[in-house]
Design a protein around this motif. Structure first.
Motif, short mmCIF file in Angstrom:
data_model
loop_
_atom_site.label_atom_id
_atom_site.label_comp_id
_atom_site.label_asym_id
_atom_site.label_seq_id
_atom_site.Cartn_x
_atom_site.Cartn_y
_atom_site.Cartn_z
N TYR A 176 0.81 -1.22 0.00
CA TYR A 176 0.00 0.00 0.00
C TYR A 176 0.85 1.27 0.00
CZ TYR A 176 1.29 -0.09 4.90
OH TYR A 176 2.01 -0.13 6.06
N LYS A 177 2.14 1.15 0.25
CA LYS A 177 3.00 2.34 0.33
C LYS A 177 3.44 2.84 -1.04
CE LYS A 177 5.37 0.03 3.37
NZ LYS A 177 6.43 -0.42 4.30
N LYS A 178 3.23 2.04 -2.06
CA LYS A 178 3.66 2.47 -3.39
C LYS A 178 2.74 3.56 -3.93
CE LYS A 178 6.29 -1.33 -5.36
NZ LYS A 178 6.38 -2.32 -6.45
N VAL B 137 13.86 -13.09 4.17
CA VAL B 137 13.57 -12.41 2.90
C VAL B 137 14.21 -11.03 2.92
CG1 VAL B 137 11.76 -11.53 1.36
CG2 VAL B 137 11.41 -13.68 2.61
N ILE B 138 14.86 -10.69 1.83
CA ILE B 138 15.45 -9.35 1.64
C ILE B 138 14.69 -8.66 0.53
CG2 ILE B 138 17.52 -8.05 1.03
CD1 ILE B 138 19.18 -10.45 1.99
N SER B 139 14.34 -7.40 0.74
CA SER B 139 13.62 -6.64 -0.28
C SER B 139 13.91 -5.15 -0.10
CB SER B 139 12.12 -6.94 -0.22
OG SER B 139 11.47 -6.42 -1.36
N ASP B 140 12.99 -4.32 -0.59
CA ASP B 140 13.14 -2.86 -0.49
C ASP B 140 11.76 -2.27 -0.19
OD1 ASP B 140 12.29 -3.32 -3.28
OD2 ASP B 140 14.43 -3.52 -3.69
N PHE C 110 15.95 -2.62 2.42
CA PHE C 110 16.95 -1.58 2.18
C PHE C 110 16.24 -0.31 1.75
CE2 PHE C 110 19.86 0.75 -0.65
CZ PHE C 110 20.91 0.95 0.24
N ASN C 111 16.38 0.72 2.56
CA ASN C 111 15.77 2.02 2.27
C ASN C 111 14.27 1.90 1.97
OD1 ASN C 111 18.04 3.60 2.67
ND2 ASN C 111 18.68 3.54 0.53
N ASN C 112 13.59 1.15 2.82
CA ASN C 112 12.14 1.04 2.64
C ASN C 112 11.50 2.43 2.69
OD1 ASN C 112 9.22 0.56 3.99
ND2 ASN C 112 9.80 -1.20 2.75
N HIS C 113 10.50 2.64 1.83
CA HIS C 113 9.90 3.96 1.68
C HIS C 113 9.23 4.42 2.97
CE1 HIS C 113 8.19 7.38 -0.30
NE2 HIS C 113 6.95 6.96 -0.15
#
Length: 338
Positions: A91-93, A227-230, A248-251
């Protein structure tokens, strides 16, 4: 007489989203068919017994009661209620709460998305919002995780140039695979740039590195230890199945995540995820309750019930939306008024 339903898709990940809904429709003795639009999907991905409609006229003759859509648009001239089931949980996109004037019903996944969409429903007045859960997850709550020989790390980055970690984490992902301590799997988003894919294809010479070809991300998440994601729908999908997630640098990093802003900290974060604290486990559970509290495998049934509720109440007139309607008519080479 059996009810007719249509699935309208433009991306390959939509098959996994809609097939649990197809199972629920068939269990009721009803009929579902598919309409595949665009170069990214084709009939070779259809399973045995799945039927594709090839033209607008075929759709009109089939006369679906409802059209289910994981994407953002759907032909307004197709018969039936238009139901948005969403292509992910992220939902953050940007654009997740965009209202484009096509849908009669939004089937939301949990309180964190239901509340904003209900506010939008009040504002616009022509669509309904009913919380149902996400059908893609229905088959995946009851499973037994296999024992991995060594910890499996799944790297599932987004494709969005502004959000992806593919370039920033390349050296660290390579280092994890070369360490011999882990098995590293990478699942590309279908829209990932070829230049970024090539960077990682070159790592396939490493014995503990693999690029997964499966269209469905969920089975890969199930068998992963970390799990690795962004900023990707993979983040929430992983948390909902109880996996620790490093971003990494999640919004919009929330407490349930192990978020890093320095790529050199990735290895340290992996060890933290593999030895999850009780407090971190509690934070994951609290997040699940907000994003997708349904773990009964019956979201598809709730979507069908919600659809019938909206149809019974009567569909409301949607905005003219002339430019978008013209574009979709042009794309399908259909310029008839009706």
């Amino acid at each position: 007489m059996p009810k007719h339903y249509l699935f309208y898709i433009e991306q390959p990940y939509s098959f996994a989203i809609l097939r649990p809904l197809q199972n629920a429709i068939r269990a009721n003795g009803d009929v579902v068919k598919w309409f595949l639009k665009g170069k990214d999907v084709n009939s070779s991905s259809l399973a045995a017994g799945e039927v594709e409609l090839l033209s607008v006229e075929d759709v009109k003759a089939f006369n679906p009661r409802a059209v289910f859509v994981p994407g953002n648009v759907v032909p307004d001239f197709f018969p039936g209620a238009k139901v948005q089931v969403f292509h992910g949980l992220e939902y953050k996109k940007k654009g997740h709460f965009g209202i484009r004037g096509f849908f009669d019903l939004y089937c939301t996944h949990g309180p964190i998305t239901t509340a904003p969409f209900k506010q939008l429903a009040q504002k616009h007045g022509y669509f309904s919002v009913i919380e149902t859960g996400w059908p893609k997850l229905d088959p995946y709550f009851d499973y037994t995780k296999q024992e991995n020989e060594k910890p499996v790390i799944l790297y599932a980055p987004t494709f969005s140039p502004n959000l992806t970690s593919l370039e920033a984490l390349h050296a660290q992902i390579k280092q994890l695979a070369e360490s011999g301590k882990y098995r590293v799997q990478l699942k590309f988003h279908p829209k990932t740039k070829q230049q970024w894919q090539q960077m990682y294809i070159e790592l396939e010479t490493i014995s503990d590195f693999e690029i997964a070809g499966n269209d469905n991300l969920i089975p890969l998440i199930q068998q992963a230890d970390v799990v690795i994601s962004d900023t990707s729908s993979a983040v929430d999908e992983s948390l909902l199945i109880g996996k620790p997630v490093i971003t990494f640098n999640n919004h919009q990093p929330q407490d349930a995540l192990i978020n890093i802003t320095d790529a050199s900290k990735l290895s340290e974060a992996v060890e933290q995820a593999l030895n999850l604290s009780h407090a971190q486990s509690e934070r994951i559970e609290q997040y699940i309750q907000q994003v997708h509290p349904y773990r009964d495998g019956k979201s598809a049934e709730r979507i069908l019930a919600a659809t019938e509720t909206v149809i019974a109440a009567g569909l409301k007139r949607k905005p003219l939306n002339l430019l978008r309607r013209y574009k979709i008519r042009k794309a399908l080479n259909y310029m008839k008024i009706k």
